[in-house]
Scaffold this active site. Structure first.
Site, PDB file in Angstrom:
ATOM      1  N   ASP A   1       0.891  -1.266  -0.083  1.00 17.00           N
ATOM      2  CA  ASP A   1       0.091  -0.113  -0.185  1.00 17.00           C
ATOM      3  C   ASP A   1       0.989   1.242  -0.068  1.00 17.00           C
ATOM      4  OD1 ASP A   1      -2.400  -1.319   0.055  1.00 17.00           O
ATOM      5  OD2 ASP A   1      -2.228  -1.603   2.337  1.00 17.00           O
TER       6      ASP A   1
ATOM      7  N   ASP B   1      -6.892  -1.311  -4.906  1.00 22.71           N
ATOM      8  CA  ASP B   1      -7.923  -0.947  -3.935  1.00 22.71           C
ATOM      9  C   ASP B   1      -8.764  -0.067  -4.569  1.00 22.71           C
ATOM     10  OD1 ASP B   1      -6.655  -2.701  -2.030  1.00 22.71           O
ATOM     11  OD2 ASP B   1      -5.630  -1.238  -1.189  1.00 22.71           O
TER      12      ASP B   1
END
Length: 170
Positions: free
Chosen positions: A125, A144
């Site tokens: 991330d 995402d």
């Protein structure tokens, strides 16, 4: 079946899934090479930063502290969901472009995070949204974002379909 697209349905939209996968993996590769773990590069003060974080769990780090079995559970779920999305995409009719785009986005995002999970044991991330130093949304990535946009499109399609009996868009 008058609105059928043929033997392969709307699988031509897999190019969008592939594009999401490529952008996702390229961006993760870039930020993993550029940043140290948890380092922040402020893009918009008090609002948006680049960072590097590894997530061994699911969304919002769900089960991240588990002993490692969750890696394979989430990988199996992603594989099953991806298979369902491909079959669903194949069965779509000619007038279901909105739905095809939504499914392709979710599929591309699922495959991007699946690759990380299997190859690395964690998902990379790098996007951090926050308000000053008071509130932080969990770090996330391009995959995402694609999953979220696709899911919102699916929900809009579902609500519109329920209300009028027809799809949101063609």
């Amino acid at each position: 079946m008058p609105n059928a697209v043929g033997r392969f349905g709307r699988l031509s939209w897999l190019w969008l899934s592939l594009l999401v996968l490529v952008i996702d993996q390229a961006s993760k590769f870039y930020f993993e090479g550029k940043l140290e773990m948890f380092q922040q590069i402020v893009v918009i003060p008090d609002l948006f930063s680049w960072t590097l974080a590894y997530n061994t769990g699911a969304a919002f780090s769900f089960l991240a502290d588990s002993s490692g079995w969750q890696r394979w559970l989430f990988a199996l779920i992603a594989i099953a969901v991806s298979a369902v999305l491909v079959v669903w995409l194949k069965r779509l009719g000619r007038n279901e472009t909105w739905l095809a785009i939504a499914l392709a986005l979710v599929l591309g995002g699922a495959l991007g995070n699946l690759y990380d999970r299997i190859a690395l044991g964690h998902v990379i991330d790098f996007i951090l949204v926050h308000w000053q130093n008071r509130w932080y949304f969990p770090a996330f990535n391009f995959a995402d974002s694609a999953i979220t946009v696709g899911a919102v499109m699916l929900a809009l399609d579902m609500f519109k379909s329920k209300k009028t009996g027809e799809a949101v868009h063609d």
